[in-house]
Each structure stands twice: as structure tokens, then as C-alpha cells.
Design a protein around this motif. Structure first.
Motif, PDB file in Angstrom:
ATOM      1  N   MET A 142       6.192  -4.854  -8.636  1.00  0.00           N
ATOM      2  CA  MET A 142       7.490  -4.364  -8.196  1.00  0.00           C
ATOM      3  C   MET A 142       7.599  -4.265  -6.684  1.00  0.00           C
ATOM      4  O   MET A 142       8.691  -4.279  -6.141  1.00  0.00           O
ATOM      5  N   SER A 143       6.438  -4.118  -5.980  1.00  0.00           N
ATOM      6  CA  SER A 143       6.512  -3.817  -4.554  1.00  0.00           C
ATOM      7  C   SER A 143       6.957  -5.023  -3.724  1.00  0.00           C
ATOM      8  O   SER A 143       8.023  -5.012  -3.127  1.00  0.00           O
ATOM      9  N   GLY A 144       6.138  -6.082  -3.703  1.00  0.00           N
ATOM     10  CA  GLY A 144       6.511  -7.240  -2.900  1.00  0.00           C
ATOM     11  C   GLY A 144       6.145  -7.123  -1.428  1.00  0.00           C
ATOM     12  O   GLY A 144       6.238  -8.085  -0.692  1.00  0.00           O
ATOM     13  N   HIS A 145       5.734  -5.909  -0.961  1.00  0.00           N
ATOM     14  CA  HIS A 145       5.256  -5.740   0.421  1.00  0.00           C
ATOM     15  C   HIS A 145       3.772  -5.417   0.358  1.00  0.00           C
ATOM     16  O   HIS A 145       3.393  -4.380  -0.159  1.00  0.00           O
ATOM     17  N   LEU A 204      -0.785   3.634  -0.616  1.00  0.00           N
ATOM     18  CA  LEU A 204       0.087   4.615  -1.275  1.00  0.00           C
ATOM     19  C   LEU A 204       0.192   4.321  -2.776  1.00  0.00           C
ATOM     20  O   LEU A 204       0.166   5.228  -3.613  1.00  0.00           O
ATOM     21  N   GLY A 205       0.282   3.034  -3.125  1.00  0.00           N
ATOM     22  CA  GLY A 205       0.340   2.647  -4.539  1.00  0.00           C
ATOM     23  C   GLY A 205      -0.914   3.051  -5.275  1.00  0.00           C
ATOM     24  O   GLY A 205      -0.842   3.584  -6.392  1.00  0.00           O
ATOM     25  N   VAL A 206      -2.087   2.804  -4.660  1.00  0.00           N
ATOM     26  CA  VAL A 206      -3.351   3.171  -5.313  1.00  0.00           C
ATOM     27  C   VAL A 206      -3.394   4.675  -5.555  1.00  0.00           C
ATOM     28  O   VAL A 206      -3.778   5.147  -6.631  1.00  0.00           O
ATOM     29  N   ILE A 207      -2.924   5.462  -4.533  1.00  0.00           N
ATOM     30  CA  ILE A 207      -2.952   6.920  -4.693  1.00  0.00           C
ATOM     31  C   ILE A 207      -2.024   7.348  -5.835  1.00  0.00           C
ATOM     32  O   ILE A 207      -2.391   8.189  -6.670  1.00  0.00           O
ATOM     33  N   SER A 208      -0.813   6.776  -5.919  1.00  0.00           N
ATOM     34  CA  SER A 208       0.090   7.170  -7.003  1.00  0.00           C
ATOM     35  C   SER A 208      -0.479   6.825  -8.360  1.00  0.00           C
ATOM     36  O   SER A 208      -0.354   7.609  -9.312  1.00  0.00           O
ATOM     37  N   CYS A 209      -1.123   5.641  -8.473  1.00  0.00           N
ATOM     38  CA  CYS A 209      -1.698   5.248  -9.762  1.00  0.00           C
ATOM     39  C   CYS A 209      -2.809   6.213 -10.158  1.00  0.00           C
ATOM     40  O   CYS A 209      -2.895   6.625 -11.323  1.00  0.00           O
ATOM     41  N   ILE A 254       1.284   0.538   2.415  1.00  0.00           N
ATOM     42  CA  ILE A 254       2.040   0.645   1.170  1.00  0.00           C
ATOM     43  C   ILE A 254       1.133   0.447  -0.023  1.00  0.00           C
ATOM     44  O   ILE A 254       1.236   1.146  -1.039  1.00  0.00           O
ATOM     45  N   THR A 255       0.163  -0.479   0.071  1.00  0.00           N
ATOM     46  CA  THR A 255      -0.749  -0.690  -1.051  1.00  0.00           C
ATOM     47  C   THR A 255      -1.624   0.534  -1.292  1.00  0.00           C
ATOM     48  O   THR A 255      -1.880   0.908  -2.438  1.00  0.00           O
TER      49      THR A 255
END
Lengths: 86, 158, 107
Positions: free
Chosen positions: B20-23, B31-36, B28-29
Motif C-alpha cells: 500500500m505504501s509505494g514510498h 515506521l511500517g515495521v514498528i506498526s506491524c 517510512i519503512t
């Protein structure tokens, strides 16, 4: 080519709309609304390709999610009379 | 706490974020790892992480089953199209017994029946399924229980 | 040469998808009761959607768009039986009588 697919999708949209209007039972109408949702998801993606902007895919993902949740929510409302757990 | 199920859930969530990200910058990646990681932690704390969430013992035979299911769906799509265009439908309603042991196996079997056009599972009680079929041939297909054997085989894992 | 063959396969798959979607819509109008119409709706959701998405995948080349299209296909593939089963189950519970034969004991 994309325009032809869009026209065919519109024709099938109109055919399903006939079922949604004549209905008979509520379940026929819900089924027709769900099928229209699927066709709209496809039509948004094809329209994105037709306009040369495939980023429209994001909108059609959101539409697919909301279509599913909405259908199940309406069916639950008919079953239990409420959306909560009371 | 860290077992194969939580790792599989983390990989699914991370794949969805990347899709979904695309960036793909470092900020940002990460941040994604932390949310997961937060989502996996909340799932473990809420006791949601069991065989129904991630049926991990399905995975070794899943690809072969999916290919078989897609073949079946294609064949019955063509048959359903023929039935609709030639106005030869004769609907029928009947019950079949399922041989799966677990709830996940039963759900997979019922969903596979419904996903194949021409047959729909209408009600389930314990291990008896009530099935609605469009013609007699579709009904014979379900009563022949080839799909039942395939799902039981899938459920056994390796 | 490769481009031309990909274009041809993509057009064939669009034609197949449109055929299945139109047949499903005709079935949705023509079939007699709600349980039979679920079969037609299932045909739109499986064959129609898969073939049109396959055609778009072949058109888009290889990028993030391809992965998103695959995700839409998998999502429709997973949710179609759930809505079909919930509709059939609710219609059966609320006492809609199916047209046609009933074999043996039903629930």
C-alpha cells in the motif's frame, strides 16, 4: 479496447439494475447490490487504464473493502435488527 | 511468544504495508515495521493468535490445492454459463456429510463449495452441510465427495 | 513479437471476462429464485473478475500496480463465497422456499 470493456460493464450494470428494481425479496436486492459493487470495482480500474492513470487502483481497493463490509453489515441488520451486540 | 504463527502474521502485515505504501525511504519503512510489530503484539495480548487466525499447518499443501480449486472453478463456470444460456436449470436441495475434524477444515470445505459456481452451502450443523445445486450434475459432483477428500487431505498437513 | 502476443492474450482474456459478466447478469435476471441467482452472482465474482483483472495485469507490465491488481483479485476471491453463503443462509432462515426438488433430510 478499454472503452469497449467499459461499455460492456455498463450494459451489465443496467441489466443487474433491472433485477435490483423488480426484486421480489430483499435478498434478491442485496445480491444485486453486491454484484453491482463488484462491477463498479472492475469499472474503476478499467477506467483508470483508459485515462492512462492506473493510480485509480487505490480507489478501487477501498471500494472493494467497503462493498464487502457494507453487504455483510446490511445482512446482519436484517438478521438481528441491530448492528451492535445488544 | 515468538513462534511460527507470529512470524507469519508479521510477514503478512509487512507485505500489506509495502504494497500500500509505494514510498520506500528508510524513515517510512521503519515506521511500517514498528506498526506491524505493534499489531502482532496486540494480537498476542488479546489471545487472537490461534489456529483459526493463521492456519499454518495448511501451508505445505496449499499451492497444490489452490491450483486444483482454480481448475474446478473454471470447469464449473463454463458449465454454469451453458446452463444459464440454454435454460436447462433444475435446482435441488440436499445434505452431505463432511469428514473434516477441525473448524478451519469445515470452513475451507464450505467456502470451496460456495466458491464453485453451481453449488452453494446454505446451512451448517455440526458436520452436516445443506447444499443447493443448480442442476443434478452439480449435485452429483458434491455427493461424489471428491472435494471433501481434497480438503481432508489439505487439513492433514504434512 | 512478444508485445503483440501479450496484446492478443490480453484481448482474449478481456473478451472472456466480458462474456462471463454478461452471462452472469442475464442469469441474475432470468433464474427463478434467490438461491439460483446466487450461482449467477458467483460467476460474476469468480470468472468475470479474474479474467478482466488478468487482462489488466498483462496490460500494465510489471510494477506496483500489478501487485495491487493481484491483491484486488485475491480479495474478491476470498469475500465472494462469504457474502453468497450469508445471503443464502439468511434467506433460508427467514423461510424463503427454494424452487425445485428436495432430496432426503434437510436441516
Amino acid at each position: 479496447m478499454f472503452l469497449a470493456v467499459l461499455i460492456a460493464l455498463s450494459v451489465s450494470f443496467l441489466l443487474i439494475l433491472v433485477r435490483l428494481i423488480i426484486g421480489k425479496t430483499t435478498y434478491d436486492r442485496i445480491l444485486a447490490a453486491n454484484s453491482i459493487g463488484t462491477i463498479i470495482v472492475l469499472a474503476i480500474s478499467v477506467h483508470g487504464f483508459y485515462m492512462g492513470r492506473p493510480e485509480f487502483i487505490d480507489i478501487s481497493i477501498v471500494y472493494a473493502l467497503i462493498n464487502f463490509i457494507g453487504t455483510v453489515a446490511v445482512l446482519k441488520l436484517f438478521d438481528k435488527g441491530t448492528l451492535g451486540d445488544k | 511468544m515468538i513462534n511460527s504463527k507470529s512470524i507469519a502474521l508479521f510477514l503478512f502485515l509487512l507485505g500489506f504495508w509495502l504494497l500500500m505504501s509505494g514510498h520506500y525511504t528508510v524513515l517510512i519503512t521503519s515506521l511500517g515495521v514498528i506498526s506491524c510489530l505493534l499489531c502482532v503484539y496486540l494480537t498476542i495480548k488479546g489471545n487472537f493468535l490461534d489456529n483459526e487466525t493463521i492456519p499454518i499447518y495448511f501451508f505445505p499443501r496449499l499451492i497444490q490445492y489452490t491450483i486444483w480449486l482454480i481448475k474446478e472453478i473454471f470447469i464449473s463456470n463454463i458449465t454454469t454459463a451453458k446452463v444459464i444460456l440454454s435454460k436447462s436449470e433444475e435446482p435441488e436441495l440436499f445434505s452431505v456429510k463432511a469428514t473434516q475434524k477441525t473448524n478451519e477444515g469445515k470452513v475451507t470445505y464450505a467456502n470451496s463449495i460456495t466458491l464453485t459456481p453451481g453449488t452453494v452451502t446454505t446451512q451448517i450443523k455440526d458436520n452436516v452441510f445443506e447444499v443447493h445445486a443448480l442442476t443434478k450434475e452439480f449435485g452429483d459432483d458434491v455427493r461424489g465427495s471428491e472435494m471433501d477428500r481434497m480438503v481432508t487431505w489439505l487439513e492433514k498437513g504434512k | 513479437m512478444l508485445d503483440l502476443s501479450i496484446q492478443i492474450i490480453s484481448i482474449i482474456s478481456f473478451v472472456g471476462g466480458v462474456f462471463f459478466i454478461l452471462t452472469g447478469s442475464i442469469g441474475l435476471i432470468r433464474l427463478p429464485d434467490v438461491f439460483s441467482r446466487i450461482h449467477a452472482a458467483g460467476m460474476i465474482d469468480t470468472a468475470g473478475a479474474s479474467f478482466i483483472i488478468l487482462g489488466m495485469i498483462l496490460q500494465s507490465g510489471f510494477s506496483l500496480i500489478t501487485a495491487k491488481l493481484v491483491f484486488i483479485g485475491i480479495f474478491i476471491f476470498f469475500t465472494s463465497p462469504i457474502t453468497g453463503h450469508v445471503t443464502a443462509n439468511l434467506a433460508r432462515k427467514k423461510g424463503v422456499i427454494p424452487i425445485g426438488k428436495t432430496k432426503g433430510k434437510t436441516l
